[in-house]
Write an enzyme that holds these catalytic residues in place. Structure first.
Site, PDB file in Angstrom:
ATOM      1  N   LEU B  44       0.816  -1.206   0.000  1.00 23.91           N
ATOM      2  CA  LEU B  44       0.000   0.000   0.000  1.00 23.91           C
ATOM      3  C   LEU B  44       0.850   1.255   0.000  1.00 23.91           C
ATOM      4  O   LEU B  44       0.579   2.201  -0.718  1.00 23.91           O
ATOM      5  CB  LEU B  44      -0.890   0.018   1.244  1.00 23.91           C
ATOM      6  CG  LEU B  44      -2.233  -0.654   1.111  1.00 23.91           C
ATOM      7  CD1 LEU B  44      -3.038  -0.410   2.368  1.00 23.91           C
ATOM      8  CD2 LEU B  44      -2.970  -0.098  -0.085  1.00 23.91           C
ATOM      9  N   ALA B  45       1.902   1.258   0.805  1.00 23.18           N
ATOM     10  CA  ALA B  45       2.738   2.456   0.894  1.00 23.18           C
ATOM     11  C   ALA B  45       3.528   2.649  -0.392  1.00 23.18           C
ATOM     12  O   ALA B  45       3.492   3.727  -1.009  1.00 23.18           O
ATOM     13  CB  ALA B  45       3.665   2.355   2.094  1.00 23.18           C
ATOM     14  N   ARG B 331      -4.673  -6.176  21.541  1.00 24.94           N
ATOM     15  CA  ARG B 331      -3.935  -7.356  21.107  1.00 24.94           C
ATOM     16  C   ARG B 331      -2.823  -7.770  22.071  1.00 24.94           C
ATOM     17  O   ARG B 331      -2.658  -8.955  22.364  1.00 24.94           O
ATOM     18  CB  ARG B 331      -3.323  -7.100  19.729  1.00 24.94           C
ATOM     19  CG  ARG B 331      -4.380  -6.970  18.673  1.00 24.94           C
ATOM     20  CD  ARG B 331      -3.784  -6.607  17.344  1.00 24.94           C
ATOM     21  NE  ARG B 331      -4.856  -6.505  16.347  1.00 24.94           N
ATOM     22  CZ  ARG B 331      -4.672  -6.125  15.092  1.00 24.94           C
ATOM     23  NH1 ARG B 331      -3.462  -5.790  14.677  1.00 24.94           N
ATOM     24  NH2 ARG B 331      -5.672  -6.062  14.251  1.00 24.94           N
ATOM     25  N   GLU B 426       5.061   0.322   6.954  1.00 25.43           N
ATOM     26  CA  GLU B 426       5.516  -0.441   8.118  1.00 25.43           C
ATOM     27  C   GLU B 426       7.042  -0.363   8.268  1.00 25.43           C
ATOM     28  O   GLU B 426       7.567  -0.578   9.358  1.00 25.43           O
ATOM     29  CB  GLU B 426       5.072  -1.912   7.999  1.00 25.43           C
ATOM     30  CG  GLU B 426       5.258  -2.707   9.287  1.00 25.43           C
ATOM     31  CD  GLU B 426       4.829  -4.169   9.153  1.00 25.43           C
ATOM     32  OE1 GLU B 426       4.160  -4.517   8.177  1.00 25.43           O
ATOM     33  OE2 GLU B 426       5.186  -4.958  10.053  1.00 25.43           O
ATOM     34  N   ARG B 436       0.222  -1.343  17.992  1.00 24.31           N
ATOM     35  CA  ARG B 436      -0.628  -0.779  16.957  1.00 24.31           C
ATOM     36  C   ARG B 436      -2.077  -1.189  17.171  1.00 24.31           C
ATOM     37  O   ARG B 436      -2.354  -2.329  17.483  1.00 24.31           O
ATOM     38  CB  ARG B 436      -0.171  -1.247  15.586  1.00 24.31           C
ATOM     39  CG  ARG B 436      -1.016  -0.723  14.442  1.00 24.31           C
ATOM     40  CD  ARG B 436      -0.454  -1.102  13.094  1.00 24.31           C
ATOM     41  NE  ARG B 436      -0.496  -2.527  12.834  1.00 24.31           N
ATOM     42  CZ  ARG B 436      -1.606  -3.188  12.507  1.00 24.31           C
ATOM     43  NH1 ARG B 436      -2.760  -2.557  12.414  1.00 24.31           N
ATOM     44  NH2 ARG B 436      -1.570  -4.495  12.277  1.00 24.31           N
TER      45      ARG B 436
END
Lengths: 251, 639, 206
Positions: B44-45, B331, B426, B436
């Site tokens: 994506l980046a 998480r 990332e 995160r």
């Protein structure tokens, strides 16, 4: 479990390949098909032989890297399953498993079981996008899309680009692949603007790449790991004919 | 001597980015054509940045190791992407998103960066929608949202359980558009093996053509790394098998400092290890914890079938320990709690390394159909992998390495400490602090790629309009290529007996045992020792069959594993230095009486940035102090 | 391909309708009248050419398609394709070839007589007397067998062709497509059984 593996080996694109037979013992039924190949490769390396080269990455059925032609079916005997999601418990103990690369003029073999799928890329370059620049997007909710259409668009958009449709087709046609993208955009306002131009260009590119023609056997739909419907092929055909009928001069 | 300058602009938080942007220097359209930019990675980046830069008119070269940019591991993200649209009228706002991320990250992220990420999140959603990404919609045709762990609003946009795939394919389409236009040139099946520095600036990369095995030189005025995280250091992780740290690590070796390497998120709900040959763990989306209840037997080593254990024999330990959040704790908390139970001997399955995630109550209450509608594809995936029908008996889950909050240190411009070298997505240490929150990684990656980097990079490139083409015949390129070639030859020459995967597996075990969910000083030191031993063994016993001038997957693996020893050591080093527990980083020595993480804000409210000092030397620690003007530092309590 | 095929499918309906007149029990009177009428109608004269064009296009395209598709996979699979498909769709070319062979025989038997390319048999009253020709032909069990076998393959061909042509033209719909598939099966069955009744009748019951 024990298996006899018959695997296509080919040193590089220009080399002549052949099948090699490997007996493999003590395979755990919990292994995925690719883990079984890892296991085989481990043994081959320890015997000083070259491991079998195959493509893989995410190993959870979404990246579309893996694709093996197993016992006469792309991605093996299970429906809606990629090779990496296939498990050895789906095979019979003692079975002979034949593993081949995808076969198509547009997918030449690079090495062993890896094929070059760049023809797929070029189909996308021809028009698999909406022409919109960063920064000129309107507010998301300014053009509503009904849930039923949106769900259908999603069903077309789930293609992982693995090439199983081509591999399964007796004509090695890429219609389902192209249709999924064309249909995804043709059904929504964002993509409709240039739908005619898109279908024209993408179909042209598809034919240039040397894929076969569709004869509606629907093998692609049965063997698509994401179960993409051939209804989208009909939709593409419709778009294609209406594009031809419009006779617009495309830039 | 490196001096960390975060370049955080002055002014009120909400205006920092817009004011700063307005002051950035530009490159005029005619000059953009004269400027080359290299982007490594097509997630994506990377794909977002490449297409945005291509749109602007730069010459962009993009590299990925897969056969197609569409296969980058962003594709596997399931749950969703956050944005502060406030479509639900639930009082969401950019500030609230910012605040949630700061808190979720246990106050170890930069305020200005996090606020900016929240600020551009709305543009990201609009852009994706305009590109035709099929986000879920409600019956009126507007975009639908759902809730995610650790927040009290519903701001997560999604496309069933395949949000990452749909976002990535959208980004891939914009990349294809630029490739068709000729502004972007795509180089698939390439491993980036080194950065080339000319006069102290990043000016190119050395890549290996994975089909022919040839080394290639590529030059540019700036290099952007979008190469993802290093979670595969654990060997078994939810990442793709090709994911690696090598690109970022080559930057680290050339002088880019590496920040917070020990901050690595262990995701609580992954399918546990089923056989010894497993090399990958598959994630079950966090959303399952909305309806699933986590439990283990009350009795140690209870070997009864899950369905035969009566209600009074079950310990719903998350509900017991965290009554306020129950099964929906963040998480890091859920992962540690699972490990605690398994370590204490209550784990289930053959290995005793898993806990139950049970939908029985949800199915009884809502009916099987309702559950199928919500999680159908996940249940199917679970059954495919394990052969067990989760409608009939509980799923078994266990934590797995998932996401690295740490990464290359970057300033507000997303530039590393090497001038002209940027890190996005990332691969940078980014905006997530020590933990995160769900659905914020797609958001950050797309924001970095589409909206932030294309603005900040022009400021740097404006100085390069007179530089002209950068020649790859310079000594710097020659030398870098030679170094890479030597390293390859060194690995090929060992001729040992053990495979790269075998080393990787051992390395992963060391990291999991010594630098995993719970860490202590002794274990970390021991881990570092073991890593050094294993690395020595690697260089004397690695076996790479075939040659380096052909498609050689074993060589690719070996090169990646070779870098992971150093990554692991730095992670241990960083974890050892951080004498506190925060977010995903939990030190046994620093916990409350009830076993919760105990932060030390007085001494550790900083970014730990490590500078490479040579292969054997201890890296040098730089501290970037974190200032908190807009959030109040509190204990994260979910009880 | 699909358009030509659709046209041929419509033609088959008319052809069958005419042929069924043979069973009228009037010694072929109605049938012969129809044949004479059709042979002399100027509209049908024109349509005959169109029909030929239709056959030609359909056959040519079929051959081209098959050749191109064969070339699209230069290296074949070692294992036979085991993908689930309807059997008929996979053998369209093969059934097509069989139908083509039948077509040639059929034309020699009937149509070429009219054109005068084949000498008029003694038992035919005139060159339009297809009824007598048919009666004699179908009394021969071999001929009847060839016809019957051909109709079976025609049925297979049509079974796939009907709905496939809709798909190729993009005429699909969530609601109507299942109906089209059912109609296709009925059509294929109707045509092959309809045509088959005639030789069977003449062989056994005349």
């Amino acid at each position: 479990m024990n298996f006899t593996l018959k695997i296509w080996r080919q040193k590089n694109a220009n080399a002549k390949g052949s099948f090699q037979t490997y007996p493999l013992k003590d395979v755990s039924p919990e292994m995925s098909f690719l883990e079984m190949l890892d296991y085989l490769n481990n043994q081959l390396i320890s015997q000083g032989k070259e491991p079998v080269t195959f493509e893989h990455d995410c190993r959870e059925g979404i990246c579309g890297s893996c694709g093996l032609y197993i016992n006469g079916r792309p991605h093996g005997p299970q429906r809606s399953t990629t090779t990496c999601e296939l498990h050895m418990r789906d095979f019979k103990d003692g079975e002979t498993i034949v593993v081949e690369p995808w076969r198509s003029k547009a997918f030449p073999v690079i090495k062993d079981l890896i094929v070059d799928r760049s023809s797929f890329e070029r189909i996308m370059h021809a028009g698999g996008f909406v022409n919109v620049n960063v920064g000129c997007a309107p507010e998301s909710n300014s053009s509503p899309i009904g849930k039923l259409i949106a769900d259908k668009v999603f069903d077309a958009a789930v293609c992982i680009g693995c090439g199983a449709c081509v591999a399964a087709c007796k004509n090695s046609s890429a219609m389902l692949y192209a249709a999924a993208k064309i249909a995804q955009y043709a059904m929504i306002p964002q993509g409709k603007v240039e739908a005619k131009e898109r279908v024209d260009k993408m179909v042209k590119q598809m034919d240039t790449e040397g894929f076969g023609f569709c004869s509606n056997t629907y093998a692609c739909e049965f063997d698509c790991p994401k179960g993409i419907s051939t209804d989208f092929i009909a939709l593409m055909n419709r778009e294609f004919f209406s594009s031809k009928a419009c006779k617009q001069k495309h830039a | 001597m490196i001096k960390l300058d975060s370049k955080i602009p002055e002014g009120p938080l909400a205006e920092k980015w817009s004011r700063y942007k307005a002051g950035l220097r530009l490159v005029n359209p005619a000059n953009k054509k004269k400027i080359d930019i290299i982007v490594v990675g097509t997630g994506l980046a990377g794909a977002g940045a490449a297409s945005a830069l291509g749109e602007l008119g730069y010459n962009v070269k993009v590299f990925c190791f897969q056969d197609s940019p569409r296969r980058a591991h962003s594709v596997a993200a399931q749950g969703g992407i956050n944005a502060a649209k406030n479509y639900r009228n639930d009082n969401d706002s950019i500030y609230r998103l910012f605040h949630d991320m700061m808190k979720g990250g246990d106050y170890r992220a930069r305020e200005a960066n996090v606020y900016r990420a929240a600020e551009v999140s709305n543009d990201v959603i609009d852009h994706f929608t305009a590109m035709g990404v099929p986000f879920a919609r409600d019956y009126g045709g507007s975009l639908d949202t759902r809730s995610f762990g650790g927040v009290q609003v519903s701001r997560t946009f999604y496309a069933k359980g395949q949000t990452g795939q749909q976002c990535l394919l959208g980004t891939y389409s914009s990349l294809n558009r630029q490739i068709a236009k000729g502004t972007v040139k795509m180089f698939p099946r390439r491993d980036m093996l080194d950065i080339v520095m000319v006069d102290g600036k990043a000016r190119g990369v050395i890549t290996r053509n994975l089909v022919s095995g040839e080394l290639e030189r590529h030059s540019a005025h700036a290099v952007v790394l979008a190469t993802g995280g290093y979670g595969t250091v654990f060997y078994l992780s939810t990442l793709g098998l090709g994911s690696n740290a090598s690109a970022a690590w080559s930057a680290y070796r050339k002088g880019a400092v590496f920040a917070n390497p020990s901050f690595i998120q262990i995701h609580p709900t992954s399918i546990p290890v089923l056989n010894d040959y497993q090399c990958k763990l598959t994630l079950m989306s966090e959303s399952l914890r909305n309806d699933g209840r986590v439990w283990v037997p009350k009795e140690k080593g209870d070997k009864r079938h899950a369905n035969e254990i009566p209600e009074e024999g079950r310990d719903y330990y998350l509900e017991r320990r965290y009554p306020a959040f129950g099964n929906l704790v963040p998480r890091d908390v859920a992962s540690r709690a699972a490990k605690e139970r398994c370590d204490a001997g209550y784990g289930v399955g053959d290995t005793g390394l898993s806990v139950y995630l049970d939908f029985k109550d949800a199915i009884n209450k809502q009916g099987e159909k309702a559950i199928r509608d919500k999680y159908g594809n996940l249940f199917e995936m679970y059954e495919k992998i394990t052969g067990i029908n989760p409608y009939k008996q509980p799923m078994r889950i266990y934590p797995a390495g998932h996401y690295t909050m740490g990464g290359l240190w970057v300033d507000y411009n997303l530039m590393t400490t090497i001038p002209g070298l940027y890190a996005i997505g990332e691969s940078n240490f980014s905006d997530h602090g020590a933990n995160r929150l769900g659905a914020s990684s797609l958001m950050q990656c797309s924001g970095d790629g589409y909206f932030i980097l294309p603005n900040t990079i022009s400021d740097y490139l404006s100085e390069d309009i007179r530089t002209g083409k950068i020649s790859t015949d310079q000594p710097a390129f020659e030398e870098a290529e030679k170094q890479v070639a030597d390293r390859i030859q060194k690995i090929m020459a060992v001729g040992g007996k053990e495979t790269a995967s075998s080393f990787h597996k051992q390395l992963g075990k060391i990291m999991w045992d010594h630098c995993g969910m719970r860490r202590d000083a002794e274990g970390l030191k021991k881990g570092m020792e073991l890593l050094i031993q294993l690395e020595e063994e690697f260089w004397s016993n690695i076996c790479v069959p075939g040659t380096d001038k052909e498609l050689n997957q074993e060589l690719e693996k070996a090169l990646k594993v070779a870098d992971f020893f150093e990554v692991g050591r730095l992670m241990c080093e960083d974890a050892l230095q951080r004498e506190e527990s925060c977010g995903a980083h939990f030190r046994e020595e620093h916990q409350t009486e009830t076993g919760e993480a105990k932060r030390n804000d007085a001494n550790f409210a900083f970014v730990a940035a490590w500078e490479y000092q040579g292969p054997a030397a201890k890296p040098k620690l730089h501290k970037e102090a974190l200032e908190f003007k807009y959030v109040e530092l509190k204990e994260r309590s979910y009880k | 391909m699909a358009l030509a095929g659709m046209f041929l499918m419509i033609f088959l309906i008319f052809h069958l309708a005419t042929n069924l007149l043979m069973l009228a029990g009037d010694g072929g009177k109605a049938f012969s009248e129809a044949v004479t009428f059709l042979s002399e109608s100027p509209l049908i004269k024109v349509m005959e050419y169109v029909l030929f064009a239709g056959f030609l296009i359909h056959i040519l395209l079929g051959v081209i398609l098959q050749l191109h598709n064969y070339r699209s996979r230069p290296v074949k699979y070692h294992t036979r394709l085991r993908s689930e498909t309807s059997t008929f769709s996979r053998f369209m070319f093969h059934t097509g070839v069989i139908i083509f062979v039948f077509l040639v025989i059929h034309l020699i038997n009937f149509f070429f007589i009219r054109l005068g390319w084949v000498p008029q048999p003694d038992y035919a009253a005139h060159k339009h007397d297809f009824y007598s020709v048919a009666v004699v032909l179908f009394k021969n069990p071999w001929y009847t067998a060839i016809y019957l076998v051909s109709f079976v393959f025609l049925g297979f061909h049509l079974k796939h062709a009907f709905q496939s042509s809709f798909q190729s033209l993009g005429l699909n719909h969530t609601k109507y497509t299942p109906a089209i598939k059912v109609i296709g099966t009925i059509y294929a069955l109707g045509i092959s059984v309809g045509f088959a009744i005639i030789p069977v009748y003449f062989l056994f019951f005349y």
